[in-house]
Design a protein around this motif. Structure first.
Motif, PDB file in Angstrom:
ATOM      1  N   UNK A 112     -55.809  52.845  33.647  1.00  0.00           N
ATOM      2  CA  UNK A 112     -54.912  51.880  33.773  1.00  0.00           C
ATOM      3  C   UNK A 112     -54.259  51.942  35.394  1.00  0.00           C
ATOM      4  N   UNK A 113     -53.472  50.581  35.938  1.00  0.00           N
ATOM      5  CA  UNK A 113     -53.041  50.712  36.875  1.00  0.00           C
ATOM      6  C   UNK A 113     -52.002  51.473  37.261  1.00  0.00           C
ATOM      7  N   UNK A 114     -51.171  51.639  36.010  1.00  0.00           N
ATOM      8  CA  UNK A 114     -50.026  52.395  35.889  1.00  0.00           C
ATOM      9  C   UNK A 114     -50.154  53.660  35.521  1.00  0.00           C
ATOM     10  N   UNK A 115     -51.461  54.202  35.299  1.00  0.00           N
ATOM     11  CA  UNK A 115     -51.782  55.647  34.835  1.00  0.00           C
ATOM     12  C   UNK A 115     -51.828  56.782  35.945  1.00  0.00           C
ATOM     13  N   UNK A 117     -52.761  58.445  39.205  1.00  0.00           N
ATOM     14  CA  UNK A 117     -52.909  57.755  40.715  1.00  0.00           C
ATOM     15  C   UNK A 117     -54.375  57.541  41.060  1.00  0.00           C
ATOM     16  N   UNK A 120     -54.713  54.303  39.666  1.00  0.00           N
ATOM     17  CA  UNK A 120     -53.851  53.148  40.542  1.00  0.00           C
ATOM     18  C   UNK A 120     -54.562  52.838  42.067  1.00  0.00           C
ATOM     19  N   UNK A 121     -55.229  53.943  42.393  1.00  0.00           N
ATOM     20  CA  UNK A 121     -55.683  53.858  43.719  1.00  0.00           C
ATOM     21  C   UNK A 121     -56.774  52.881  43.723  1.00  0.00           C
TER      22      UNK A 121
ATOM     23  N   UNK B 263     -45.081  49.407  38.349  1.00  0.00           N
ATOM     24  CA  UNK B 263     -45.044  50.751  37.619  1.00  0.00           C
ATOM     25  C   UNK B 263     -45.935  51.840  37.778  1.00  0.00           C
ATOM     26  N   UNK B 264     -46.610  51.806  38.987  1.00  0.00           N
ATOM     27  CA  UNK B 264     -47.652  52.789  39.408  1.00  0.00           C
ATOM     28  C   UNK B 264     -46.639  53.908  39.819  1.00  0.00           C
ATOM     29  N   UNK B 266     -47.310  56.395  42.969  1.00  0.00           N
ATOM     30  CA  UNK B 266     -47.959  56.883  44.171  1.00  0.00           C
ATOM     31  C   UNK B 266     -47.090  57.921  44.672  1.00  0.00           C
TER      32      UNK B 266
END
Ligand code: HEM
Ligand SMILES: [Cu+2]
Lengths: 195, 617
Positions: A112-115, A117, A120-121, B263-264, B266
């Motif tokens: 997931x996007x929020x999992x 990185x 997310x990347x 909510x990411x 980085x």
């Protein structure tokens, strides 16, 4: 002939190439952030969904269409030129849909996007790439609509002596090939970095 | 002007790229002429006036926080009148202190010294000095200004919102910048900061692409690269730096925006707030990010940015100095190659800002090596400026004074850079006033002086042949020059004693209390210098409308092309054909002639009696 002496290349084309240079820097920044972050550990590995392979094929096809279209334009074959443009744009849309499908599949396998990185990347970088591609589609649509407008025949004859008459088309096509190649790079990058 | 009959040979005028040649006859109303103008000279003015207005705001902010630093226990009722809730009882709110520091840095670095300096002079001088009618894409050029304008409007709005503007420093490090709840400025203020900076990046890119494309492709006949004025070389490399480094800042900002709103994580990991681990909106613990990643991305722009600020000033100073010393620039080629070397090395040293962030010692040594290497081309330039002045027939115009001031400041501030470039020494100096002293002298003051030199020198080209008042300019110079040293020199001592930067007050630290008087001295100097700038502001705005008209086309006796245009050049710059160029711009005091303009051919030299050729002063 224009007024400047040292130009071997049209200044606007040159400016476009420079602009591509800065887009490259942007993605170089993002992908090196990926590498640095991956090297730091705590990184979830996963397999990149197959759809992205298809979208890569589609983007290559769309670039081929672009080549066809620009050839036709230079040979004066208007209808083939338009057809090629339309094909380019359609494949562009298919690519967009496939990217969305790819994100869905990622979510399905739990990335997931929020999992972590690592996921997310992938979302972010492919998303920023898609934004650049959509910009390209917009430009192509404008070129396409322009190609539909009937020109005054006298003007059209005068146009044939203008060496820069394909400038707009050439700029659009350079950009389009660029976003295509950029995706191929990104695809290979993710492919070798995910499994 | 050389009465050269310029031979432009096959030089035909084509209507294609520029349909508005010569004395232009396009219909222009107020809006197309002064607001949405595509004329590079008008765009230059827009950048300059906007930059000057931002400078007033940015510098005023520094006076506000200097009041706090100089007199931490005092209260100033006027502050409450000015700032309302941000200074209740006449004492600056600590949160607002940080907001002021942040805004001061952002405004001065980006809006004043990047857009105001490079934007103004690249736009004005590139077409005029290379012999072009306008930029490669005048339309993109116009967009570049308007994106800058929008960036400014967003930043301005952020000053007036209830939670206050961003307050995490001009470098916007996470987690302060990534967690909207971290401080009051981390909320909406930070969001607006990011929006504004993104617009600013777009503006810089549009401008930079144009500058490079124009310089490489649109030079007039005879204008080879090695005949370019050093100003143009400087603008060229400035643009290259910007085009390659600003996109990385944009990447950094996008990741930050995702951390803030999507909510990411980085840049974030394991944040504890009041004994609890921070979670995102989905209730998951935020982990896995690295704030150091942001520092790398930020400084990859941040370090080139300091050269984006200083290179245009260096170019202006080189040109102004040679012109007013009536001597060829000493070591022209060395000057060009050293700018090139600074540009290349500028990309390889960013981590010297992060020696204390935790770094592989080997990487640290590499960055130290490159950092110290930059001192070499910098020293070459300093040497060449001094040798250009040496035995010159110096004309101390206001621009020349500021140029000489620039060299002094650049030396003083550059030396402390070498100290900071050594990690072992930086352990002590990092985040102290020593760093503040270093970069204000070498960057802020020096580039500011370069900007003043440029404005005083090219004012007649910017504003319809009017000149600024010289006496006011001299007074402005002396107060600013002495004042700058009074402000920043003592900060070295604060830094050596370990007084940290970005502190609201030091009254709780005994060791810092010894510096209370010194802080008062600095604040007084800052206030004096601030008010001295009104000598410039008044002179500037007065002269735009009522300055003395220049009497000759070439008031400073310069060789470069911009002075061959009419006093008030139209859109297209030259009436008739663009002059051809036969030599470099620094043929001063050659064969007994004070100046030999670039448009003078070898044949002219033989044909025209020297007396006629030289527009003697
Ligand atoms: C001889 C060449 C130079 C060297 C070796 C050098 C080295 C350094 C080092 C190591 C730091 C980091 C200090 C720290 O944070 O602990 C620093 C900070 C800084 N330098 Fe330089 N520098 C040089 C020239 C310049 C020039 C020419 C400029 C600008 C035109 C400049 C602008 C800055 C700025 C803005 C900072 C501080 C940024 C911040 O932390 O807010 N430096 N310098
Ligand atoms: Cu640096």
């Amino acid at each position: 002939m224009a007024e400047y002496y040292y130009s071997k290349i049209h200044p606007k084309k040159f400016a476009l190439w420079l602009g591509l240079g800065s887009i490259i820097m942007m993605f170089a920044g993002l992908t090196s952030a990926y590498i640095v972050r991956q090297a730091a550990g705590d990184w979830v590995f996963y397999k990149i969904p197959e759809v992205f392979t298809y979208s890569t094929i589609v983007i290559v096809l769309s670039s081929l269409m672009m080549i066809l279209s620009i050839r036709a334009a230079k040979q004066g074959n208007k209808s083939l030129h338009r057809l090629g443009l339309l094909g380019t744009i359609l494949f562009g849309f298919v690519f967009t849909l496939l990217q969305f499908r790819g994100w869905d599949q990622l979510t399905e396998i739990g990335v997931r996007l929020t999992g972590n990185p690592s996921g997310s990347f992938l979302y972010l970088i492919s998303g920023i790439h898609l934004a650049h591609l959509l910009g390209g589609i917009l430009v192509l649509l404008i070129v396409f609509i322009k190609s539909l407008i009937k020109k005054d025949p006298v003007k059209e004859i005068l146009e044939t002596s203008n060496p820069d008459r394909f400038l707009g088309l050439e700029l659009a096509s350079t950009y389009w090939h660029f976003v295509g190649v950029l995706w191929i790079y990104l695809f290979c990058f993710f492919y070798y970095n995910t499994i | 002007m050389a009465s050269t009959d310029i031979n432009v040979g096959t030089h035909t005028h084509d209507d294609h790229h520029h349909d508005h040649h010569d004395d232009h006859h396009e219909e222009l109303n107020f809006f197309t002429k002064y607001v949405f103008s595509q004329d590079h000279k008008i765009i230059a003015r827009q950048f300059l006036v906007t930059g000057v207005l931002w400078a007033v705001i940015g510098v005023a902010f520094s006076v506000l926080f200097r009041l706090q630093l100089g007199w931490p226990d005092e209260s100033f009722p006027i502050l409450e009148t000015l700032l309302g809730g941000w200074a209740e009882g006449g004492k600056l709110d600590p949160e607002f202190y940080y907001a002021l520091v942040t805004m001061h840095g952002t405004i001065m670095v980006f809006f004043v010294l990047t857009a105001g300096l490079s934007g103004t002079f690249s736009n004005l001088l590139i077409p005029l000095q290379i012999g072009a009618r306008d930029m490669a894409s005048p339309f993109m050029n116009m967009l570049s200004y308007w994106f800058f304008f929008i960036a400014g409007v967003i930043m301005l709005i952020s000053l007036f919102i209830q939670t206050g503007p961003a307050s995490g420093g001009w470098t916007a490090y996470p987690p302060l910048s990534a967690l909207p709840t971290a401080s009051s400025g981390s909320g909406l203020g930070m969001t607006l900061w990011l929006a504004s900076m993104s617009m600013f990046v777009v503006s810089s890119l549009l401008g930079g692409l144009n500058y490079v494309a124009t310089i490489l492709n649109m030079r007039t006949k005879g204008m080879t690269m090695m005949r370019l004025p050093l100003t143009i070389w400087a603008f060229f490399f400035t643009a290259v730096l910007g085009v390659l480094s600003f996109p990385v800042l944009l990447s950094a900002c996008i990741l930050l925006i995702f951390d803030r709103h999507m909510g990411t994580s980085f840049y974030l990991s394991d944040i504890w707030i009041q004994g609890e681990l921070l979670t995102n909106s989905a209730g998951e613990i935020i982990e896995g990010g690295s704030p150091i990643l942001y520092q790398h991305l930020f400084w990859f722009l941040g370090h080139p940015e300091v050269y984006i600020v200083i290179l245009p000033a260096m170019g202006i100073v080189s040109h102004v100095m040679a012109t007013n010393a009536k001597k060829p620039v000493f070591g022209y080629h060395a000057m060009v190659y050293s700018i090139m070397a600074i540009t290349v090395l500028g990309f390889l040293v960013w981590a010297h800002h992060m020696f204390l962030s935790g770094m592989n010692p080997f990487a640290g040594s590499v960055f130290t090596l490159f950092t110290l290497l930059i001192a070499v081309p910098s020293a070459v330039k300093v040497f060449n400026w001094i040798t250009t002045l040496w035995k010159g027939n110096i004309n101390f115009t206001p621009a020349m004074m500021f140029s000489i001031g620039f060299v002094s400041l650049f030396i003083s501030g550059g030396l402390t850079g070498i100290v900071l470039g050594n990690p072992a020494l930086d352990i002590g100096y990092h985040d102290t006033y020593y760093v503040i002293a270093h970069f204000h002298i070498v960057m802020a003051m020096a580039a500011g002086f370069g900007m003043f030199a440029g404005i005083y020198h090219w004012f007649p080209k910017l504003f319809n042949g009017r000149m600024m008042n010289a006496n006011m300019a001299y007074l402005h110079f002396w107060v600013t020059f002495i004042g700058s040293y009074c402000i920043f020199w003592p900060m070295h001592y604060l830094g050596e004693a370990g007084v940290p930067r970005r502190y609201f007050s030091f009254s709780e630290f005994d060791f810092a209390n010894g510096f209370a008087d010194l802080n008062i001295f600095i604040s007084v100097a800052a206030i004096v210098v601030f008010f001295a700038q009104f000598l410039f502001i008044i002179n500037f705005f007065y002269s735009i409308f009522a300055g003395k008209k220049m009497e000759k086309l070439n008031p400073w006796g310069s060789n470069s092309l911009e002075w061959t245009t009419p006093i008030v050049p139209g859109h297209g710059n030259w009436v008739g054909k663009i002059p051809e160029v036969f030599r470099w711009p620094y043929d001063f005091s050659k064969d007994g002639h004070e100046i030999t303009p670039q448009t003078t051919s070898e044949k002219d030299l033989e044909d025209i009696p020297a007396v006629k050729r030289i527009p003697t002063r």
